[in-house]
Structures are given as structure tokens and as C-alpha cells.
Design an enzyme around this catalytic site. Structure first.
Site, mmCIF file in Angstrom:
data_model
loop_
_atom_site.group_PDB
_atom_site.id
_atom_site.type_symbol
_atom_site.label_atom_id
_atom_site.label_comp_id
_atom_site.label_asym_id
_atom_site.label_seq_id
_atom_site.Cartn_x
_atom_site.Cartn_y
_atom_site.Cartn_z
ATOM 1 C CG ASP A 96 55.271 35.519 -25.778
ATOM 2 O OD1 ASP A 96 56.354 35.159 -26.188
ATOM 3 O OD2 ASP A 96 54.563 36.629 -26.388
HETATM 4 C C1 NOJ Z 1 57.742 36.487 -28.361
HETATM 5 C C2 NOJ Z 1 56.325 36.757 -29.145
HETATM 6 O O1 NOJ Z 1 55.553 37.525 -28.282
HETATM 7 C C3 NOJ Z 1 55.879 35.668 -29.507
HETATM 8 O O2 NOJ Z 1 54.810 35.793 -30.393
HETATM 9 C C4 NOJ Z 1 56.782 34.395 -30.003
HETATM 10 O O3 NOJ Z 1 55.961 33.437 -30.554
HETATM 11 C C5 NOJ Z 1 57.683 34.232 -28.886
HETATM 12 N N1 NOJ Z 1 58.406 35.202 -28.756
HETATM 13 C C6 NOJ Z 1 58.804 33.131 -29.429
HETATM 14 O O4 NOJ Z 1 59.556 33.613 -30.272
#
Ligand code: NOJ
Length: 692
Positions: free
Chosen positions: A223
Site C-alpha cells: 500500500d
Molecule cells: C491507500 C489506500 O489504502 C489504498 O486502498 C489505495 O489504493 C492507495 N492509497 C492508493 O491511492
């Protein structure tokens, strides 16, 4: 852009995210393909969570449709709209099972049930990826967040999770397995800590479960900066150690951070990370690029794709919204409203004409200009002869001012029908937007009371990103349509339902607690050794003063909330009058390798045709580990005409009854089962069978 282009030429970038200009992306692809050393095309990632420009209901709302086709179609539209911009990889579906409505990201989830989430996860993957990932208009999906994120302590986003392996395997991992079986191209590691080993460094998840057991051959992305955050968690002392942990655990690609790019080379030189790990990660990523057909057609030609927001997109959004709205209550059949003879209707509240808010969370590209609000849709539906009076009454859903209430009351008093548009603005749910109090925010409860005092029937349409606690208003309103954040076409769907052009057919994918203190409350709970019954659960006011504490006859409940939810999982009313009857089982015993059929009659005693989501629940009465008091094992959305009776059948194989037992292997265990068929998790029509 110059920096990116230079790094691309140097072969230092393999994917980009959050760029949506197709010309820019085509140019970046050109540099990658023509000017970099190896000519490898780029992955282009974006959070396309529930629509690109045309926005479907939030995923939790889509889950309320209990309709994999609707969910697949929504993802298909999202994929092809996103593809016009040059996006080839979405960070969806989000399939974290969550039983905590305080958690803001429950909005992005498919609810509390692993079976429902699994069916819909597969449908979403199919929608985004189609049958052929290399076809025009399909994009790679990313099942996230692997794993356990939905259990964040106290619903506070990013908080720690501790999930025993039994619960992890029987609940949280199931939708991920379904997504992998459906061919999902990628997975994303969760931000969260799992039993002391944050997901982004969790070898058990990434290697043992995902690769060894499930044979996943796509790639895993971290993530956003979650590898460097391993130090913040307190697992590692610095970025180098974080890179080491994540790489050895099996995270193939780092999103955003530079722990890998700054440290992997040194870790390899030092002999701590083997080159095989890097080769495998590269192969996993390249495989996805090949499957996307990027080597054959790296460029986007928007003209080859249908236009954004075409009829197909709007139809998909409208169907999804229609089927996701849940009729929570409808006393004295105040709904549907009749347009016949109606001269005036009062629409009151902050969310009746809020084109942006109705789209919900995570809509980077969603276009509020495309939204049709309830106010506009109701205008269109009732025609010019009906006076539609909109009083916003509150500036936002959070406002505390009651200045607009006198006007609202006056208009309500003077109108033939009154509909309140309540709920949460979109920013009150979603990532990092958890709430500890999940009742209607601001002065909304006061607004309800004021309108109630007019003596008019009160109909509430609630748009929100999560289940809310509605105990303080539920008796003050006659009907509640719970619309989640319904997306671009929320208005027309709500108008059709209010005026009975369609019957509500959504069912709750998530339990509605009476009070937040009941959380986590979900239907598939354990029985405990002392389950509550109405006779045994005495509420606080009935407890004799001065009563002595004893350990005899006690049961599991709350003195001030009892033991039932306000609205159960699977609940959802209809304008039809459904009746379940004649449950039967094909044979009282069935063998491993065989099947059993459970069936029941469903009659529509009402006078309108409607869809009903028929649900099958089972209970395994004794297992090597304790089993939930009910588990959803099947659902079917069927249309029933007035006066019609249909027979609904569900077939189960032994495998459908399997679970991870004491030794963490998955098997169906012989023994006695109960089965219920009905319209919610509280269905009473029951039969039994035995697996021998
Ligand atoms: C953080 C989030 O937890 C995730 O779900 C998302 O896809 C990413 N940021 C990218 O924006």
C-alpha cells in the site's frame, strides 16, 4: 514530468499512478517502449473504486443488491471508462470483511459476510478484467487489502489487528481466495499490523497462503508507502530493514515509497536478499504486463472505446442504485407515495440536492456534473403539476444550526407529502474517516423531531457510507429508505422507489446496531455457552434495585441494548408481500461427494411484482471448532408476480459446508445441520439434514 521521463529512459520506473491525462500517458508509454533500455510498457494505476466518471453506489451499497451481475456490470463500466484515460490497473476490489461500522472504509467494502463478499469479489474481478485482460476496455484488478484490515481495533483506521488463524482463514481470507480463483491479476498488502507482523512484511500471508497454498501467480503491491511504515509500526529500525522484510515476505512492488529503490541493490550485494527474490518479483510483474497485452498495444485510443457516461453506463449505475436501496421500515405502508392527486411534496434536508455528496467516498474522477439528484429526479417524475418544494434546512449533514428548521416545518405542514433527505456527507466515511459516534450527525435528529411534530407521515431517505445507529429517530419516522451513497444515478433510483415505479429489493450486507457499544455485532456470531433469549435478557430498567449478583442463569447480552441489532443482516422490506413456506430438504442424510437440495415456496401475496433476495443459512451444530449460529450459504434474486408462488431451490455440496478446523485444514465434518430459507438472517423457516 521531465523527471519522470528521464527516470523512465533510465529504466527506473515500471509503473505510474494517479495520472489520468491520456496524452500524457501515451507519451510516457512511448518513452518507456521506445526509449528505455528494455522497452517495457508501463502499468498505469488508479483508484477506480466504484466507477470512473459514472459512479456506481459505494461498494457497500452494491453489496446490498446481492446481485453479482449488477456488481460485475458496474465494474465493467468503470473499467472501460478508466481505460479511455489510459489507466490499465485499478486498486479494486476492496474486499476486507468488516464488522465495524465505525471504520470509515466499511463504505468501500462488501460488508460483513465472507460468502457474500466472495461472490461479489469474483463478480467485480470479472467486471474489471473481463474474460480477456488484453482486450480493449478491460483493466487489471487488485484485491485489497491483504489481509485483515477490516478488523482495525475500535474501527479506527490503520489501527492494529489481531486475528487468530482460525478467524483469519474462516472469515477474512475467503474473499481473497475467491478473487484469486477468479483470476485477479494483483493483490495489495494492507497497511495494518496483523498479530505483530504488519501485512507488508507478513511472510505467512504472502508466501505460505498466497503462493504455496493458493498458487497465485500475479503480483503483490504494497500500500502507499507501507513498506517504509514498517519502521513506524516498530517492526524495523530503518528503511533498509523495511525493504529487507517486505522483499523477503513477498511484496513484489512498492507503491510510492523508495525503500526498495534505495536499498535493494545493497541488500543483494550484502547477500541478504537473494537475486531470486527480485527475479521472481520482476517475473510476477512482467506476467501481468503480458496478460494485459501491453507489449502488443501499449497505447490508448479513446476513440475505440464507448463514450464516457453513455446509456450503458447510466443504465448500469441506475440498476445498481435501484437494487442497492434498502427499505428498512414502512409503517402503515406509507410508501410508496402516489403521484395521483398529489399537489405538493416537501423535500427537506441537506442531502436532497447534493450532487457531489451522493457519489460517496473514493471518487477521484467521479463527475458530480453527471449526478442526478433526488430533487431533480422527483421533479421529472411527478411532472409540472406537482409543486416540489425543496428546503435544505441544514447547510451540511453536520450543521448544528437549527435556523432553517422553522421554514422546513412550515413547508412540511403545508405539503401533501414530506420526504426527509438525511445522512452523512461523503467525506464522513472512507479512508481515515472513522467515527466513534455513528448516529446521524449534526442537528438531524432534531430536524426529524421538528418535522414529526407536524403530525405528517415522515419518510426518511438516508444516504450514508456506513450502517448508522438510528435508535434515536427510528420511532419518529414512518418509513426509511436507506440508500447508502447511491452514485451518479441515485436520484432517479430513489424517485422510482419513493413513487412505487419499482419496489425496493436491497438487503443489508451489514448489521445495523442499536447502539455503537454493541459493535462488533454481526449475524454469524458464536453461540457462546450462555446465549441470550428474550426471556433471559432483562433490560436495565427491569432489574430489581438491590438485586444480588449471582452466577446462575446469566446470559450474554447488554443491559442497555439487549442482544439483537436494530436491523439484521439480510433485512430489507418490499412493496410486495412475501411469504415463505414449505421448506424441504431432498434427503435427511447426504454423503461426502453427494449433494443436498433445500427448497422453499415463496409467495407474493401483495399486488405489485417485485424482486426478493432469497437467502439460505445453515448452522453446523457441532464442529471440531465452534461454528457460527448462522452462515449464509446461498442467495438468489428472484422476481415474483402478484399472486404467484415460486419454488426456490439451493443445492449444497459437502464442500460448501467445509471450514478450517482445529488443525487448520479445510474440511466438511459429518454431523447435524440446520438450514433456514427466508428474507433475512432472522428467517424462521427451518429444516435439518445430516452429513454422513
Ligand atoms: C491507500 C489506500 O489504502 C489504498 O486502498 C489505495 O489504493 C492507495 N492509497 C492508493 O491511492
Amino acid at each position: 514530468l521531465e523527471v519522470v521521463t528521464r527516470q523512465l529512459r533510465e529504466g527506473r520506473i515500471g509503473s505510474v499512478l494517479n495520472q489520468v491525462n491520456v496524452d500524457v500517458l501515451n507519451e510516457l508509454q512511448r518513452v518507456a517502449v521506445e526509449e528505455s533500455r528494455l522497452g517495457i510498457p508501463l502499468l498505469v494505476g488508479r483508484d477506480v473504486i466504484h466507477g470512473f466518471k459514472t459512479v456506481m453506489p459505494i461498494p457497500l451499497g452494491q453489496a446490498a443488491s446481492f446481485n453479482p451481475d449488477v456488481v460485475r456490470d458496474g465494474a465493467r463500466v468503470a473499467a472501460r471508462e478508466a481505460a479511455t484515460a489510459g489507466i490499465n490497473w485499478t486498486f479494486a476490489p476492496m474486499i476486507d470483511v468488516s464488522r465495524d461500522p465505525r471504520w470509515g472504509r466499511i463504505a468501500e467494502s462488501l460488508g460483513e459476510d465472507p460468502y457474500l463478499a466472495s461472490m461479489l469479489a469474483a463478480a467485480m474481478v470479472n467486471g474489471y478484467q473481463g474474460d480477456d485482460l488484453s482486450a480493449i476496455g478491460t483493466i487489471a484488478a487488485c484485491a485489497k487489502h491483504f489481509a485483515g484490515y477490516g478488523e482495525s481495533e475500535s474501527g479506527r483506521d490503520y489501527a492494529t489487528t489481531n486475528i487468530p488463524e482460525n478467524e483469519l482463514r474462516n472469515v477474512h481470507l475467503r474473499p481473497f481466495k475467491a478473487a484469486v480463483d477468479a483470476g485477479v491479476a494483483t493483490l495489495m498488502a494492507s497497511f495494518s499490523d496483523l498479530d505483530g507482523i504488519p501485512a507488508s512484511a507478513n511472510e505467512f500471508l504472502m508466501r505460505q497462503v498466497l503462493r504455496d497454498e493458493w498458487k497465485f501467480d500475479g503480483f503483490v503491491v504494497s500500500d502507499w508507502d507501507s513498506i517504509r511504515q514498517l519502521s513506524i509500526h516498530g517492526l524495523t529500525a530503518n528503511d533498509r530493514e523495511s525493504a529487507y522484510e517486505a522483499a523477503t515476505a513477498g511484496v513484489d512492488m512498492e507503491m510510492h515509497g523508495n525503500a526498495y529503490s534505495n536499498n535493494l541493490e545493497q541488500l543483494i550485494t550484502d547477500g541478504r536478499v537473494s537475486i531470486d527474490i527480485v527475479d521472481t518479483a520482476v517475473a510476477n510483474i512482467l506476467r501481468a504486463k503480458f496478460r494485459l497485452g501491453l507489449f502488443d498495444h501499449p497505447y490508448t485510443h479513446p476513440e475505440k472505446l464507448p463514450a464516457i457516461g453513455d446509456d450503458d453506463a447510466f443504465d448500469a449505475a441506475r440498476q445498481a442504485a435501484l437494487q442497492s436501496v434498502v427499505l428498512l421500515k414502512n409503517d402503515r405502508q406509507v410508501l410508496p407515495l402516489s403521484a395521483d392527486g398529489l399537489e405538493s411534496v416537501a423535500l427537506i434536508g441537506p442531502l436532497g440536492d447534493a450532487p457531489y455528496e451522493q457519489l460517496g467516498t473514493w471518487i477521484f474522477d467521479g463527475d458530480p456534473e453527471l449526478s442526478i439528484t433526488p430533487m431533480h429526479a422527483i421533479h421529472d417524475l411527478v411532472g409540472r403539476d406537482v409543486d416540489v418544494r425543496y428546503v435544505r434546512a441544514m447547510e451540511t449533514s453536520r450543521s448544528h444550526s437549527v435556523d432553517g428548521f422553522d421554514e422546513a416545518v412550515a413547508v412540511a405542514r403545508d405539503s401533501d407529502a414530506v420526504v426527509l433527505f438525511l445522512g452523512e456527507e461523503s467525506i464522513l466515511s472512507g479512508e481515515a474517516h472513522s467515527r466513534a459516534d455513528i448516529s446521524l450527525p449534526g442537528a438531524q435528529a432534531e430536524l426529524v423531531k421538528r418535522i414529526r411534530s407536524t403530525g405528517r407521515p415522515v419518510i426518511a431517505v438516508i444516504q450514508a457510507g456506513r450502517p448508522l445507529t438510528l435508535s434515536n429517530i427510528v420511532d419518529e419516522v414512518d418509513a426509511i429508505l436507506f440508500a447508502w451513497h447511491p452514485g451518479t444515478m441515485g436520484g432517479p433510483a430513489i424517485a422510482d422507489l419513493l413513487f412505487g415505479l419499482e419496489s425496493p429489493s436491497g438487503k443489508l450486507p451489514s448489521t445495523f446496531p442499536r447502539m455503537v457499544g454493541q459493535v462488533p455485532i454481526y449475524y454469524a456470531q458464536g453461540n457462546t455457552g450462555k446465549p441470550a433469549t428474550p426471556e433471559k435478557a432483562m433490560l436495565i430498567d427491569d432489574i430489581p434495585v438491590g438485586a444480588q449478583q449471582t452466577s446462575v442463569g446469566n446470559v450474554s447480552y447488554h443491559l442497555d441494548a439487549g442482544f439483537t441489532p436494530l436491523f439484521a443482516f439480510g433485512h430489507g422490506l418490499s412493496y410486495a408481500d412475501f411469504r415463505y413456506d414449505q421448506i424441504a430438504v431432498s434427503s435427511a442424510e447426504f454423503e461426502l461427494g453427494g449433494t443436498v437440495t433445500i427448497s422453499a415456496d415463496l409467495s407474493n401475496d401483495g399486488d405489485v411484482a417485485a424482486d426478493e433476495v432469497v437467502q439460505l443459512y445453515i448452522r453446523d451444530l457441532a464442529g471440531s471448532v465452534t461454528r457460527p449460529i448462522r452462515e449464509l450459504k446461498g442467495f438468489q434474486r428472484v422476481r415474483v408476480e402478484p399472486g404467484q408462488t415460486i419454488r426456490v431451490e439451493f443445492q449444497l455440496e459437502a464442500d460448501d459446508l467445509a471450514f478450517y478446523g482445529r488443525d487448520m485444514t479445510r474440511a466438511a465434518e459429518p454431523g447435524q445441520f440446520h438450514a433456514w430459507i427466508g428474507g433475512s438472517s432472522e428467517a424462521q423457516l427451518r429444516t435439518s439434514f445430516r452429513l454422513v
